[in-house]
Scaffold this active site. Structure first.
Site, PDB file in Angstrom:
ATOM      1  N   SER A 147      12.845-143.240 -36.089  1.00  0.00           N
ATOM      2  CA  SER A 147      12.498-143.684 -34.735  1.00  0.00           C
ATOM      3  C   SER A 147      12.108-145.151 -34.730  1.00  0.00           C
ATOM      4  CB  SER A 147      11.308-142.851 -34.231  1.00  0.00           C
ATOM      5  OG  SER A 147      10.177-143.092 -35.051  1.00  0.00           O
ATOM      6  N   HIS A 446     -21.751-127.108 -52.539  1.00  0.00           N
ATOM      7  CA  HIS A 446     -22.829-127.835 -51.869  1.00  0.00           C
ATOM      8  C   HIS A 446     -23.248-129.011 -52.745  1.00  0.00           C
ATOM      9  CE1 HIS A 446     -26.471-128.649 -49.610  1.00  0.00           C
ATOM     10  NE2 HIS A 446     -27.119-128.700 -50.762  1.00  0.00           N
TER      11      HIS A 446
HETATM   12  P1  FAD Z   1      11.849-143.014 -40.716  1.00  0.00           P
HETATM   13  O1  FAD Z   1      10.690-143.098 -41.609  1.00  0.00           O
HETATM   14  O2  FAD Z   1      11.815-143.779 -39.444  1.00  0.00           O
HETATM   15  O3  FAD Z   1      13.092-143.489 -41.586  1.00  0.00           O
HETATM   16  C1  FAD Z   1      14.366-143.632 -41.055  1.00  0.00           C
HETATM   17  C2  FAD Z   1      15.162-144.577 -41.936  1.00  0.00           C
HETATM   18  O4  FAD Z   1      16.521-144.540 -41.539  1.00  0.00           O
HETATM   19  C3  FAD Z   1      14.736-146.027 -41.820  1.00  0.00           C
HETATM   20  O5  FAD Z   1      14.483-146.564 -43.097  1.00  0.00           O
HETATM   21  C4  FAD Z   1      15.921-146.713 -41.164  1.00  0.00           C
HETATM   22  O6  FAD Z   1      16.107-148.050 -41.597  1.00  0.00           O
HETATM   23  C5  FAD Z   1      17.058-145.837 -41.631  1.00  0.00           C
HETATM   24  N1  FAD Z   1      18.254-145.874 -40.783  1.00  0.00           N
HETATM   25  C6  FAD Z   1      18.320-145.720 -39.439  1.00  0.00           C
HETATM   26  N2  FAD Z   1      19.596-145.751 -39.033  1.00  0.00           N
HETATM   27  C7  FAD Z   1      20.363-145.935 -40.140  1.00  0.00           C
HETATM   28  C8  FAD Z   1      21.754-146.046 -40.367  1.00  0.00           C
HETATM   29  N3  FAD Z   1      22.642-145.939 -39.371  1.00  0.00           N
HETATM   30  N4  FAD Z   1      22.184-146.264 -41.634  1.00  0.00           N
HETATM   31  C9  FAD Z   1      21.303-146.344 -42.671  1.00  0.00           C
HETATM   32  N5  FAD Z   1      19.980-146.234 -42.505  1.00  0.00           N
HETATM   33  C10 FAD Z   1      19.515-146.024 -41.254  1.00  0.00           C
HETATM   34  N6  FAD Z   1       2.978-140.219 -39.792  1.00  0.00           N
HETATM   35  C11 FAD Z   1       2.102-139.478 -40.513  1.00  0.00           C
HETATM   36  O7  FAD Z   1       2.391-138.311 -40.789  1.00  0.00           O
HETATM   37  N7  FAD Z   1       0.923-139.997 -40.963  1.00  0.00           N
HETATM   38  C12 FAD Z   1       0.558-141.267 -40.674  1.00  0.00           C
HETATM   39  O8  FAD Z   1      -0.521-141.705 -41.092  1.00  0.00           O
HETATM   40  C13 FAD Z   1       1.435-142.071 -39.909  1.00  0.00           C
HETATM   41  N8  FAD Z   1       1.110-143.338 -39.609  1.00  0.00           N
HETATM   42  C14 FAD Z   1       1.989-144.103 -38.896  1.00  0.00           C
HETATM   43  C15 FAD Z   1       1.616-145.400 -38.564  1.00  0.00           C
HETATM   44  C16 FAD Z   1       2.465-146.201 -37.838  1.00  0.00           C
HETATM   45  C17 FAD Z   1       2.051-147.612 -37.498  1.00  0.00           C
HETATM   46  C18 FAD Z   1       3.730-145.690 -37.440  1.00  0.00           C
HETATM   47  C19 FAD Z   1       4.692-146.566 -36.682  1.00  0.00           C
HETATM   48  C20 FAD Z   1       4.115-144.407 -37.747  1.00  0.00           C
HETATM   49  C21 FAD Z   1       3.235-143.588 -38.473  1.00  0.00           C
HETATM   50  N9  FAD Z   1       3.549-142.264 -38.779  1.00  0.00           N
HETATM   51  C22 FAD Z   1       2.662-141.499 -39.492  1.00  0.00           C
HETATM   52  C23 FAD Z   1       4.819-141.660 -38.364  1.00  0.00           C
HETATM   53  C24 FAD Z   1       5.810-141.653 -39.557  1.00  0.00           C
HETATM   54  O9  FAD Z   1       6.002-142.969 -40.004  1.00  0.00           O
HETATM   55  C25 FAD Z   1       7.128-141.032 -39.127  1.00  0.00           C
HETATM   56  O10 FAD Z   1       6.916-139.764 -38.551  1.00  0.00           O
HETATM   57  C26 FAD Z   1       8.062-140.884 -40.313  1.00  0.00           C
HETATM   58  O11 FAD Z   1       8.315-142.126 -40.926  1.00  0.00           O
HETATM   59  C27 FAD Z   1       9.395-140.247 -39.891  1.00  0.00           C
HETATM   60  O12 FAD Z   1      10.207-140.126 -41.001  1.00  0.00           O
HETATM   61  P2  FAD Z   1      11.801-140.093 -40.876  1.00  0.00           P
HETATM   62  O13 FAD Z   1      12.294-139.911 -42.270  1.00  0.00           O
HETATM   63  O14 FAD Z   1      12.208-139.135 -39.843  1.00  0.00           O
HETATM   64  O15 FAD Z   1      12.215-141.522 -40.325  1.00  0.00           O
END
Ligand code: FAD
Ligand code: NAD
Length: 468
Positions: A147, A446
């Site tokens: 996202s 505790h």
């Molecule tokens: P993402 O981590 O978003 O990874 C997706 C990857 O796909 C990215 O590296 C992107 O570059 C790549 N990508 C996209 N399109 C393409 C393409 N066409 N080709 C190749 N690569 C591509 N969640 C928690 O559980 N605990 C926390 O403490 C927490 N803290 C957060 C703090 C912040 C500031 C933010 C913004 C988010 C936080 N989150 C936290 C949420 C968490 O980061 C996300 O829920 C999680 O990263 C989702 O994982 P994902 O693998 O679905 O996607």
């Protein structure tokens, strides 16, 4: 052309975990990531860097406000170097992403750094970071593209003064006044970082309470402690516009009675949620359906409408959490290997890493009321614990909701020191369908903060806590 059993697009906690599990299960796996570092949002601009800054700013706050209580005197000035703090955060991030490189090599997963897009349902084109391109063939593909921050239609994110969490994690100066739109997880975690560093912080929230998806008692307790820390809240306020004038940003909003307020600061953090990211993925070439919310549409098996293409993590429905994405990564890998895995979405915990921390699992009191389930509630204040008094962290409580008839635990909601770690006990209890009485009859060391869980369970069982 190289052929694989599985191609994973996106290397966040969903994608890299899916790739590891696929490799463990004997599948020839390739991981495609458009950036040069692995780990996605979580490791690069999310969970890890935000926690690094929360911890650093917590130390500073303790040194300024709490050391004296413990008999520690600082004779000189306590100074802050934002530059060093951010540099430390960057080191933590690079160490963590390097760890993922190691895991990929260890599991013999091929990594291709480049933008992946579907040519058709079994072929992916990759525009590589070195300028070349490659086409690969994959029997199955897992979309894990995550996202990006969302915004409001009338806001132009200039990324200088009107910023998202990504920029807020690498500011070059401490804001004088940080105006935050959205009192959810990001707004509160990053708001607390800059408040501790000395910024004035104002939070504008559309709903009538902060962290509105969590239990109401948690919103109330966290708001109380944030107010003590000097954070200003504008609840039930609808933002109407954001304008910049030189180094100043002005946010205008209307309260419920349509009265306009204007808040001027030097930075505005827009933290109103995140949106699924599929830009450039060309899902249409594979025939994959995207729903009206921009999410990749999946069934209970996390399979898209195209049978060999699956999707996980932030890009599909459900909470946008790293551990939810990880569970889904393992789930899909196991489905692909013919197993029958299961995820209980009710037992995915939610945590806010402010101080006090906030942690939840299961149903909130509001959800139980809405669904007409008869429940009992037991609550225990942290201030009644010896452990809390010893550390000085007396804010918060543990609240356990259990079924009136069976006593089964239906929800656990906590605010307090280290509750991010304590919530695991509640997840285990609920996974094994424990009753509140089961928890109350287990020995808790505790003095620990965990004793509040036992006491809340006693309160829920038949209102007989021992220490309050
Ligand atoms: P993402 O981590 O978003 O990874 C997706 C990857 O796909 C990215 O590296 C992107 O570059 C790549 N990508 C996209 N399109 C393409 C393409 N066409 N080709 C190749 N690569 C591509 N969640 C928690 O559980 N605990 C926390 O403490 C927490 N803290 C957060 C703090 C912040 C500031 C933010 C913004 C988010 C936080 N989150 C936290 C949420 C968490 O980061 C996300 O829920 C999680 O990263 C989702 O994982 P994902 O693998 O679905 O996607
Ligand atoms: P969020 O959904 O947590 O909070 C957004 C807040 O903005 C909500 O309270 C919402 O009511 C409010 N809002 C929406 N529109 C508004 C408007 N027009 N005016 C004022 N307020 C408005 O989203 P977030 O804080 O941006 O975080 C995004 C995602 O990242 C979340 O889904 C969260 O799960 C994830 N995240 C998780 C953690 C964690 O697990 N500790 C930390 C950071 C981010």
């Amino acid at each position: 052309m190289n052929s694989y059993d599985v191609a994973v697009i996106g290397s966040g906690p969903g994608g890299y975990v899916a790739a590891i599990r696929c490799a463990q299960l004997g599948m020839k796996t390739v991981l495609i990531e458009k950036y040069s570092t692995l780990g996605g949002t979580c490791l690069n601009v999310g969970c890890i860097p935000s926690k690094a800054l929360l911890d650093s700013s917590h130390h500073y706050d303790d040194a300024l406000k709490h050391f004296e209580n413990h008999g520690i005197e600082i004779t000189g000035d306590v100074k802050i170097s934002l530059e060093k703090m951010i540099a430390r955060k960057d080191t933590v991030v690079s160490q963590t992403t390097a760890g993922i490189d190691f895991l990929m090599k260890k599991n013999k997963i091929e990594v291709i750094n480049g933008m992946g897009s579907f040519k058709d349902s079994t072929h992916i084109l990759i525009s590589k970071l070195d300028g070349t391109s490659e086409e690969i063939e994959a029997k199955s593909t897992i979309i894990a593209t995550g996202s990006k921050p969302s915004s409001l239609p009338f806001i132009t994110l200039d990324k200088e003064r009107i910023i998202t969490s990504t920029e807020a994690l690498k500011l070059k100066e401490i804001p004088k006044h940080l105006v935050i739109i959205g009192g959810g997880v990001i707004g509160l975690e990053l708001g607390q970082v800059y408040r501790r560093l000395g910024a004035e912080v104002s939070v504008i929230e559309y709903m009538d309470r902060i962290i509105p998806t969590m239990d109401k008692a948690q919103s109330k307790e966290l708001a109380k402690t944030f107010k003590k820390q000097g954070v200003k809240f504008f609840l039930s306020h609808k933002v109407a516009g954001v304008t910049t004038n030189g180094d100043q940003v002005t946010v205008t909003a209307h309260d419920k009675k349509d009265k306009e307020v204007s808040i001027t600061g030097d930075y505005c953090l827009v933290s109103v949620g995140r949106k699924p990211y599929t830009k450039g993925l060309k899902v249409e070439n594979a025939g994959v359906k995207i729903n009206e919310r921009g999410q990749v549409e999946v069934n209970d098996q996390l399979q898209t409408n195209i049978s060999n293409i699956y999707a996980i993590g932030d890009v599909i429905k459900g909470p946008m959490l790293a551990h939810k994405a990880e569970e889904e990564g393992v789930f899909v890998a196991e489905i692909l290997s013919g197993q029958k895995p299961h995820i209980d979405y009710n037992l995915i915990p939610g945590v806010v890493y402010t101080w006090p921390e906030v942690a939840s699992v299961g149903k909130t009191e509001e959800q139980l009321v809405e669904s007409g389930i008869s429940y009992k509630s037991g609550q225990f204040p942290m201030r009644a614990l010896g452990r809390s008094r010893a550390s000085g962290d007396t804010d918060g409580f543990v609240k356990i909701l259990s079924d009136t008839n069976t006593d089964e635990v239906l929800g656990v909601h906590m605010v307090g020191a280290r509750v991010a770690d304590l919530i695991a006990e509640a997840v285990v209890a609920m996974e094994f369908k424990a009753s509140a009485e089961d928890i109350s009859r287990m020995s808790h060391a505790h003095p620990t903060y965990a004793e509040a869980i036992k006491e809340a369970a006693l309160a829920a069982t038949d209102n007989r806590p021992l220490h309050s």
